[in-house]
Motif scaffolding. Sequence first.
Motif, PDB file in Angstrom:
ATOM      1  N   GLU A 160      -3.263   5.803   3.824  1.00  0.00           N
ATOM      2  CA  GLU A 160      -2.928   5.163   2.820  1.00  0.00           C
ATOM      3  C   GLU A 160      -3.404   3.653   3.296  1.00  0.00           C
ATOM      4  N   LEU A 161      -2.822   3.148   4.293  1.00  0.00           N
ATOM      5  CA  LEU A 161      -3.135   1.866   4.796  1.00  0.00           C
ATOM      6  C   LEU A 161      -4.436   1.374   4.695  1.00  0.00           C
ATOM      7  N   GLU A 162      -5.345   2.396   5.599  1.00  0.00           N
ATOM      8  CA  GLU A 162      -6.740   2.179   5.774  1.00  0.00           C
ATOM      9  C   GLU A 162      -7.294   2.311   4.284  1.00  0.00           C
ATOM     10  N   GLU A 163      -7.261   3.520   3.632  1.00  0.00           N
ATOM     11  CA  GLU A 163      -7.800   3.656   2.284  1.00  0.00           C
ATOM     12  C   GLU A 163      -7.445   2.345   1.543  1.00  0.00           C
ATOM     13  N   GLU A 164      -6.733   1.778   1.343  1.00  0.00           N
ATOM     14  CA  GLU A 164      -6.143   0.771   0.267  1.00  0.00           C
ATOM     15  C   GLU A 164      -6.486  -0.668   0.670  1.00  0.00           C
ATOM     16  N   THR A 165      -6.701  -0.963   2.124  1.00  0.00           N
ATOM     17  CA  THR A 165      -6.401  -2.187   2.556  1.00  0.00           C
ATOM     18  C   THR A 165      -7.624  -2.323   3.644  1.00  0.00           C
ATOM     19  N   GLY A 166      -8.052  -1.464   3.993  1.00  0.00           N
ATOM     20  CA  GLY A 166      -9.224  -1.309   5.175  1.00  0.00           C
ATOM     21  C   GLY A 166      -8.888  -1.865   6.439  1.00  0.00           C
ATOM     22  N   ASN A 167      -7.331  -1.503   6.790  1.00  0.00           N
ATOM     23  CA  ASN A 167      -6.764  -1.866   8.028  1.00  0.00           C
ATOM     24  C   ASN A 167      -6.056  -0.569   8.662  1.00  0.00           C
ATOM     25  N   VAL A 168      -6.141  -0.803  10.075  1.00  0.00           N
ATOM     26  CA  VAL A 168      -5.403   0.240  10.734  1.00  0.00           C
ATOM     27  C   VAL A 168      -4.434  -0.524  11.483  1.00  0.00           C
TER      28      VAL A 168
ATOM     29  N   PRO B  36       0.747  -1.151  -0.126  1.00  0.00           N
ATOM     30  CA  PRO B  36      -0.008  -0.150   0.090  1.00  0.00           C
ATOM     31  C   PRO B  36       0.944   1.276   0.078  1.00  0.00           C
ATOM     32  N   ALA B  37       0.484   2.307  -0.861  1.00  0.00           N
ATOM     33  CA  ALA B  37       1.208   3.301  -1.047  1.00  0.00           C
ATOM     34  C   ALA B  37       0.477   4.693  -1.601  1.00  0.00           C
ATOM     35  N   GLY B  38       1.031   5.674  -1.495  1.00  0.00           N
ATOM     36  CA  GLY B  38       0.242   6.757  -1.980  1.00  0.00           C
ATOM     37  C   GLY B  38       1.183   8.168  -2.012  1.00  0.00           C
ATOM     38  N   LYS B  39       0.609   9.254  -2.592  1.00  0.00           N
ATOM     39  CA  LYS B  39       1.415  10.329  -2.858  1.00  0.00           C
ATOM     40  C   LYS B  39       0.879  11.282  -1.739  1.00  0.00           C
ATOM     41  N   LEU B  40       1.855  12.181  -1.246  1.00  0.00           N
ATOM     42  CA  LEU B  40       1.957  13.234  -0.217  1.00  0.00           C
ATOM     43  C   LEU B  40       1.099  14.203  -0.830  1.00  0.00           C
ATOM     44  N   GLU B  41       0.250  14.858  -0.150  1.00  0.00           N
ATOM     45  CA  GLU B  41      -0.077  16.148  -0.402  1.00  0.00           C
ATOM     46  C   GLU B  41       0.844  17.227   0.018  1.00  0.00           C
ATOM     47  N   LYS B  42       0.855  18.192  -0.595  1.00  0.00           N
ATOM     48  CA  LYS B  42       1.902  19.601  -0.255  1.00  0.00           C
ATOM     49  C   LYS B  42       1.758  19.597   1.301  1.00  0.00           C
TER      50      LYS B  42
END
Length: 186
Positions: A91-99, A74-80
């Motif tokens: 990103e972990l929760e958004e993409e995998t449904g886990n915390v 799981p990965a993603g870009k940073l906002e400024k």
Amino acid sequence: MELFEKTIEKNYVYEGKIIKVRRDKAALPTGKPCTREVVEHNGGVCVAALTDNNELLFVRQFRYPYMEVILELPAGKLEKGEDPFEAGKRELEEETGNVAEKYADLGKFYPTPGYCGEIIHLYAAWNLTETHMHLDDDEYLEVERIPLSKAVDMVLSGEIVDGKTQALVMRVAEMQRRGELGGESK
């Protein structure tokens, strides 16, 4: 020997939603002029989430530049200005449904230092609790659990081609082997 190059002038040739591209005038350590092309990117995060069964949570998703489905952590870009650790949790929760209850900061990864300033912040996460995914409107992916030992084999065989995923899988496996992963938390 001096290695540092001096920026003389920054010239933006493209400014998009995710990247900016510059063609700079610079000076070599000798003072000789040169041109440097640079892709500016806000950076990103990548998270190696370990289950209680020593599996890593992966995502399969289509990557347009390669026109293929890629297996990645799981990965993603940073906002400024976004905090990388908070982005990793998001990103972990958004993409995998886990915390995760525990995290370890595993440093930075420079994917293409020859022309891009992107920095990817690496994290390990464990003591997971399942919630639910929060995918973006334009995001389509499948979650897959792969035992850490198998993921190492997949990196070594070339089955996992994503650089940040390769680096993080190998780092987590070696840290776990040394007993360095699991006791620290953020």
